[in-house]
Design a protein around this motif. Structure first.
Motif, short mmCIF file in Angstrom:
data_model
loop_
_atom_site.label_atom_id
_atom_site.label_comp_id
_atom_site.label_asym_id
_atom_site.label_seq_id
_atom_site.Cartn_x
_atom_site.Cartn_y
_atom_site.Cartn_z
N ASP A 44 0.85 -1.20 0.00
CA ASP A 44 0.00 0.00 0.00
C ASP A 44 0.88 1.24 0.00
N LEU A 45 0.96 1.90 -1.15
CA LEU A 45 1.80 3.10 -1.24
C LEU A 45 1.18 4.31 -0.56
N ASP A 46 -0.13 4.33 -0.41
CA ASP A 46 -0.77 5.48 0.24
C ASP A 46 -0.35 5.61 1.70
N THR B 256 -3.74 11.63 -2.31
CA THR B 256 -2.40 11.53 -1.73
C THR B 256 -1.39 12.29 -2.58
N LEU B 257 -1.46 12.12 -3.90
CA LEU B 257 -0.50 12.76 -4.79
C LEU B 257 -0.64 14.28 -4.77
N PHE C 126 3.13 5.74 -9.05
CA PHE C 126 2.91 4.32 -8.79
C PHE C 126 4.21 3.57 -8.98
N GLN D 291 0.85 15.49 -1.50
CA GLN D 291 2.31 15.39 -1.50
C GLN D 291 2.94 16.46 -2.38
N GLU E 258 -0.82 1.84 -7.33
CA GLU E 258 -0.99 3.26 -7.58
C GLU E 258 -1.32 4.02 -6.30
N ARG E 259 -0.79 5.24 -6.20
CA ARG E 259 -1.20 6.13 -5.11
C ARG E 259 -2.49 6.83 -5.51
N SER E 260 -3.30 7.16 -4.53
CA SER E 260 -4.57 7.83 -4.80
C SER E 260 -4.31 9.27 -5.25
#
Length: 619
Positions: free
Chosen positions: A242-244, A295-296, A269, A299, A290-292
């Motif tokens: 989970d990247l988020d 989140t992106l 991602f 960031q 993939e990041r949501s």
């Protein structure tokens, strides 16, 4: 005088680009040395300007330093003038933040991004006063670990590394430091044997000294024998699910000296679903996660606020494959315009959708890079590239319409099954692109086309790992042939140094015997071998001869399916059956669909227990 005083007052005034060694960047972390239970230095075996452009450094630096009980500083390969000053004055290699000798740290962690930085690894250890062979280190020496993509075939450099971390490092690096802290206890140094024993509890750890390879009479690997009862038969790679929720640096280091890339990096991602058969990254970073968008966006705003970078770049193996890209880019662009920040993509797919999407990116138009990889549709099918000549022409037309008048085309020469007609196809594609430019550039700038060609290097854990590289003379002949054809079109043709590609192939496919060649080249003075101006190829050939090894045995020989390959003890998660199946499909000219559309049954999700994670696209 302290070492820091000597460096700052006496050494740096005598070297070029002293800012490489100051360690006073914006967002640099300086911790109280005595308060940290475990002290690690992140070692990047190339120049400062290359290393400071590496996202992995930024992630691990911020992550480790977010822990009160850990400390991480940095060291880069010193340029030749700095190395000369250190050796002449009897000074050790030092970290940037505190200018302490590397010997003072508990752990030294090298990232292995490129095969031809391996001599720099040995040189940095030697400059630090640390035996570069692991078997010669004692308890008072730091633990030397390594990771990165080249750790997926660790064997050529294995005798110089205590332990490798295979795969993504965010979780594994903390577990290594926690283990070091436990073993160290209240002591100034941990027992080396105790430390290695404890690291066997950390998933993804490969300890070379705990394995022995047995060979057949003809020099091929017969089997790999674990020497420790708890050493795994195969080492599985670490992968985040989970990247988020994963750590990401919102206050990254801002380079002092000019870096290769000076921009904020936004990782959209990890992984790739395209399945190009030559691409190691597309195999070892699976599955796609993939990041949501939320989140992106958050960031990106924090990175710009905390750094002042004038550009943010979307980072991944193919950013425009992001599921919600059509919604994400306008939202990111809006935020960037408010802060007068540019938004960029490192490269684009060969399709007009990609170019039209990139048209919405804020910032000035310079050049656009498109990668057809091969000149004919037959060969693009062999490598499973999934694009056509029509896709390229549509992309060029879209680029001209969007305001780009400089196009870089990227190809590979020496791909498996390549024929003269495939090479002629490169020139035909270039001529077609130039014709589009002539038709679209009336009374405006003339389209500038640059062709960059590399030589195919077979990589571990790919369907082409069994293929050999073309002989050097043949590769030179092929490049000269393509250049002669392209010269007529007035496009510029550049190709990657053939001798460099040959050495890359030797290390990419090498076994532990290659360590003797590496050591010999280092002792003969090889440094920064990936830089053309520093490569001294005859010294490498001398090193092969002295080690009694034939480099063609590694670079140009085709391997059999039933052969034990040097890297098979590393489990990337992609099954051997899948790689063989893809290799057979390549030789038959058959393509495999993108696994976003149809699961290719590569085995990653089942073996690693991590599923593909895609956000819901709105475009």
């Amino acid at each position: 005088m302290t070492l820091e005083q000597v460096i700052l007052e006496e050494i740096l005034p005598r070297v070029r680009r002293p800012a490489r060694y100051l360690g006073t960047e914006w967002n640099a972390v300086r911790k109280n040395w005595g308060h940290a239970a475990v002290k690690m230095v992140f070692a990047f075996p190339d120049l400062y300007e290359v290393g400071m452009s590496h996202l992995g450094l930024q992630i691990l630096y911020g992550l480790v330093n977010s822990r009160d009980d850990f400390l991480m500083e940095r060291v880069f390969a010193p340029a030749l003038d700095m190395e000369g000053e250190l050796r002449k004055n009897g000074l050790p290699l030092f970290s940037l933040e505190s200018h302490r000798p590397l010997m003072d740290f508990d752990v030294i962690g090298f990232t292995l991004q490129y095969e031809l930085t391996f001599t720099n690894v040995l040189n940095m250890l030697d400059l630090a006063g640390i035996p570069y062979r692991a078997e010669e280190r004692r308890d008072h020496h730091p633990l030397v670990i390594a990771g990165g993509p080249n750790a997926f075939n660790p064997e050529p450099i294995a005798p110089f590394i205590d332990a490798f971390l295979i795969g993504e490092g965010e979780e594994g690096i903390l577990e290594i430091l926690e283990a070091a802290g436990e073993v160290k206890g209240g002591r100034s140094r941990a027992s080396r044997q105790e430390m290695l024993e404890r690291l066997l509890d950390v998933p993804g750890i490969y300890i070379p000294s705990f394995y022995r390879k047995e060979y057949t009479n003809d020099g091929r690997i017969k089997e790999v024998v674990p020497l420790h009862p708890r050493a795994p038969e195969r080492v599985p790679r670490r992968v985040l699910d989970d990247l988020d929720t994963a750590y990401f640096p919102l206050s990254p280091l801002v380079p002092l000296a000019e870096a290769v890339h000076e921009r904020g990096m936004l990782e959209v991602f990890r992984g790739c679903t395209r399945g190009c058969r030559f691409c190691q990254a597309g195999m070892i970073y699976r599955p796609v996660r993939e990041r949501s968008p939320e989140t992106l966006l958050s960031q990106a705003g924090e990175i710009v606020k905390n750094t002042g970078f004038e550009e943010v770049s979307l980072v991944s193996l193919s950013s425009l494959d992001y599921s919600d890209i059509q919604d994400l880019i306008p939202r990111l662009a809006g935020g960037c315009e408010a802060t007068r920040t540019g938004l960029s993509l490192p490269s684009l797919r060969v399709d007009s959708f990609s170019v039209k999407t990139a048209k919405n990116l804020p910032g000035r138009r310079t050049s656009i890079t498109l990668a057809p990889e091969a000149g004919s549709q037959r060969l693009r099918d062999v490598i499973n590239k999934g694009v056509t000549a029509g896709d390229l022409i549509d992309a060029v037309e879209a680029a001209l319409e969007a305001g780009w008048f400089a196009i870089k085309l990227y190809f590979m020469v020496g791909l498996p099954t390549e024929t003269k007609e495939d090479l002629e196809g490169i020139a035909d594609l270039v001529e077609s692109v130039i014709k589009v430019g002539k038709g679209r550039c009336h009374n405006r700038k003339r389209l500038r086309v640059t062709v960059s060609a590399s030589s195919f290097v077979p990589k571990a854990h790919t369907p082409f790992q069994w293929e050999g590289q073309d002989a050097r003379d043949l590769l030179k002949e092929k490049h000269e042939f393509v250049r002669s054809l392209i010269k007529k079109s007035r496009a510029i043709y550049n190709w990657h140094n053939i001798e460099t590609s040959f050495l890359e192939a030797c290390f990419a496919r090498g076994d532990r015997d290659m360590a003797a060649v590496l050591e010999g080249a280092f002792l003969r003075g090889c440094r920064f071998d990936g830089w053309t101006e520093h490569l001294r190829f005859p010294l490498w050939m001398d090193s092969f001869q002295a080690a009694g090894l034939n480099p063609d045995h590694y670079a140009t020989r085709c391997f059999a399916y039933d052969e034990v390959l040097p890297w098979e003890l590393i489990d990337s998660g992609v099954s051997k059956e899948y790689l063989i199946r893809e290799h057979e499909r390549a030789l038959a000219g058959e393509t495999t669909p993108d696994c976003r559309q149809v699961c290719g049954e590569c085995g990653v999700c089942a073996s690693l227990g991590v599923a593909t994670h895609l956000v819901e696209g709105r475009g």
